[in-house]
Design a protein around this motif. Structure first.
Motif, PDB file in Angstrom:
ATOM      1  N   VAL A   1       0.837  -1.198   0.000  1.00 39.47           N
ATOM      2  CA  VAL A   1       0.000   0.000   0.000  1.00 39.47           C
ATOM      3  C   VAL A   1       0.876   1.254   0.000  1.00 39.47           C
ATOM      4  O   VAL A   1       1.847   1.351   0.744  1.00 39.47           O
ATOM      5  CB  VAL A   1      -0.923  -0.001   1.242  1.00 39.47           C
ATOM      6  CG1 VAL A   1      -1.747   1.267   1.301  1.00 39.47           C
ATOM      7  CG2 VAL A   1      -1.819  -1.224   1.218  1.00 39.47           C
ATOM      8  N   MET A   2       0.546   2.188  -0.855  1.00 42.17           N
ATOM      9  CA  MET A   2       1.212   3.489  -0.967  1.00 42.17           C
ATOM     10  C   MET A   2       2.666   3.398  -1.464  1.00 42.17           C
ATOM     11  O   MET A   2       3.374   4.389  -1.436  1.00 42.17           O
ATOM     12  CB  MET A   2       1.183   4.248   0.369  1.00 42.17           C
ATOM     13  CG  MET A   2      -0.205   4.473   0.940  1.00 42.17           C
ATOM     14  SD  MET A   2      -1.213   5.566  -0.050  1.00 42.17           S
ATOM     15  CE  MET A   2      -0.435   7.118   0.294  1.00 42.17           C
ATOM     16  N   MET A   3       3.110   2.230  -1.872  1.00 43.75           N
ATOM     17  CA  MET A   3       4.475   2.064  -2.391  1.00 43.75           C
ATOM     18  C   MET A   3       4.420   1.172  -3.635  1.00 43.75           C
ATOM     19  O   MET A   3       4.798  -0.003  -3.587  1.00 43.75           O
ATOM     20  CB  MET A   3       5.388   1.439  -1.332  1.00 43.75           C
ATOM     21  CG  MET A   3       5.623   2.323  -0.125  1.00 43.75           C
ATOM     22  SD  MET A   3       6.731   1.584   1.075  1.00 43.75           S
ATOM     23  CE  MET A   3       8.310   1.825   0.279  1.00 43.75           C
TER      24      MET A   3
END
Length: 125
Positions: free
Chosen positions: A44-46
């Motif tokens: 998530v988010m990467m």
């Protein structure tokens, strides 16, 4: 060497060790393996974290696949500031559709050398 420079928890080896805690080299190795076997875009988010290695399971064991392995493994070792890659050998074993990746690592803050051997099996031919 200061014992416990890196401290963490894992349930992965709980059956064998009867302990959730990991320290130093064992923790760094597990973190590296988690990074290697995380698919790109899965974190998530990467979206660029992880490798293409889990997606290679059914690919043919050819030079293109081996170059992906080499590139992604080098990127993982470069990403983690706790280790410095000293040498990386990728040994294909075509008879069993397996690749053995052997990395010689320097654990920077521990000032120790060690190796990380990874067996990757391919189902394609």
């Amino acid at each position: 060497m200061a014992k416990g420079l890196y401290r963490g928890y894992s349930s992965y080896e709980y059956q064998n060790n009867k302990s959730f805690s990991l320290t130093d080299i064992e923790l760094v190795k597990l973190d590296l393996l988690n990074h290697i076997f995380t698919r790109k875009g899965e974190r998530v988010m990467m979206p660029n974290f992880g490798t293409r290695i889990p997606d290679l399971a059914f690919e043919p064991l050819d030079n293109y696949t081996l170059s992906i392995l080499d590139e992604d493994l080098r990127a993982v070792f470069a990403f983690d500031p706790r280790v410095e890659l000293m040498a990386l050998n990728i040994i294909p074993i075509p008879d069993s559709n397996t690749v053995i990746a052997s990395a010689k690592l320097l654990y920077v803050e521990l000032n120790m050398q060690g190796s990380l051997d990874i067996n990757i099996t391919f189902e394609g031919s």
